[in-house]
Design an enzyme around this catalytic site. Structure first.
Site, mmCIF file in Angstrom:
data_model
loop_
_atom_site.group_PDB
_atom_site.id
_atom_site.type_symbol
_atom_site.label_atom_id
_atom_site.label_comp_id
_atom_site.label_asym_id
_atom_site.label_seq_id
_atom_site.Cartn_x
_atom_site.Cartn_y
_atom_site.Cartn_z
ATOM 1 N N GLY A 296 -5.347 -7.614 -1.504
ATOM 2 C CA GLY A 296 -5.006 -8.235 -2.770
ATOM 3 C C GLY A 296 -3.681 -8.960 -2.633
ATOM 4 N N PRO A 297 -3.094 -9.429 -3.750
ATOM 5 C CG PRO A 297 -2.480 -9.872 -5.964
ATOM 6 C CD PRO A 297 -3.605 -9.307 -5.125
ATOM 7 C CG MET A 298 3.054 -10.296 -1.786
ATOM 8 S SD MET A 298 4.623 -11.140 -1.410
ATOM 9 C CE MET A 298 5.761 -9.739 -1.365
ATOM 10 C CG PHE A 299 4.799 -7.770 -6.389
ATOM 11 C CD1 PHE A 299 5.827 -7.072 -5.787
ATOM 12 C CD2 PHE A 299 4.855 -9.161 -6.384
ATOM 13 C CE1 PHE A 299 6.900 -7.731 -5.206
ATOM 14 C CE2 PHE A 299 5.918 -9.832 -5.803
ATOM 15 C CZ PHE A 299 6.943 -9.109 -5.205
ATOM 16 C CB ALA A 300 -1.959 -5.753 -5.887
ATOM 17 N N GLY A 301 0.006 -2.967 -5.289
ATOM 18 C CA GLY A 301 -0.055 -1.547 -4.962
ATOM 19 C C GLY A 301 -0.869 -1.228 -3.723
ATOM 20 C CE LYS A 302 -1.276 -6.157 -0.227
ATOM 21 N NZ LYS A 302 -0.350 -6.513 -1.337
ATOM 22 C CD GLU B 183 2.719 -5.631 4.255
ATOM 23 O OE1 GLU B 183 2.103 -6.717 4.183
ATOM 24 O OE2 GLU B 183 3.286 -5.101 3.282
ATOM 25 C CD GLN C 158 -0.180 -9.285 5.264
ATOM 26 O OE1 GLN C 158 -1.011 -8.386 5.088
ATOM 27 N NE2 GLN C 158 1.101 -9.125 5.010
#
Length: 220
Positions: A18-24, A94, A96
């Site tokens: 998901g995007p940043m700040f989504a809690g991955k 991380e 990606q």
């Protein structure tokens, strides 16, 4: 270790993206902490290019866990073979930021019986897919896509927005720039801006024609 599915010779891949700040990373840490209750052994990895936390993965609420950093994804093999106790689960945060050989590494690990947890950004600041993440999504048995909150309207935030000098970054700027709240925010598709992004003429024409069509209907 207690008798459970992790002790059998079965491997699979689980992707959290998901995007940043989504809690991955938070979700990855939650999944790993849960394994402790069943005495499941795991090893955590992350690309060395992520310099925000040295030798750790960390959620934005402060939780963290030790990790082994790598430049080349194949170093994961060397690390696993050097361990005194072979883990049942391999976690990669991380992802990606790794080169595309990480896809083959994940595949080989799952084929060899490891349960592989992967956490990764789905798209870059241009709102274009990270190909590493897209390829892992294709081979993963389980995929969990998270969203954040758009800072403009509160809708699901699905697009990472890079901000430089209080303005959205231009399309032609480098894809990878390590940062946090000072550099990035999250928007929905309608508030995400990419100055200078090229669009095919067909798309430009369609959007223009649609605007004119809707405007004409409003004026009737």
């Amino acid at each position: 270790m207690k008798n459970n599915a992790f002790g059998k010779e079965k491997g699979w891949i689980e992707l959290i993206y998901g995007p940043m700040f989504a809690g991955k990373s938070e979700e990855l840490l939650r999944k790993l902490k849960r394994l402790d209750y069943a005495d499941v052994i795991y090893q955590v990895f992350k690309p060395k290019i992520d310099t925000r936390t040295k030798n750790k993965i960390m959620s934005r609420d402060g939780r963290n866990m030790d990790s082994f950093e790598f430049d080349n994804p194949y170093e994961i093999f060397d690390k696993l073979l050097s361990l005194e106790v072979n883990p049942h689960v391999v976690a990669i945060d991380e992802a990606q930021f790794a080169d595309e050989s990480i896809v083959d590494v994940c595949q080989a690990l799952a084929d060899s019986g490891y349960i592989v947890y992967v956490s990764a950004l789905d798209k870059n600041f241009k709102n274009e897919p990270f190909m590493v993440t897209a390829k892992i999504a294709c081979i993963a048995e389980y995929v969990e896509k998270l969203s954040a909150i758009c800072t403009d309207c509160g809708a699901p935030g699905t697009a990472t927005q890079r901000i430089i000098n209080d303005k959205p970054s231009n399309y032609d700027e480098p894809v990878v720039q390590i940062g946090n709240y000072e550099t990035y925010t999250v928007k929905c598709r309608h508030h995400h801006k990419i100055p200078g992004k090229p669009f095919p003429e067909e798309i430009k024409k369609f959007k223009s024609d649609l605007r004119n069509l809707l405007k004409n209907k409003e004026n009737k």
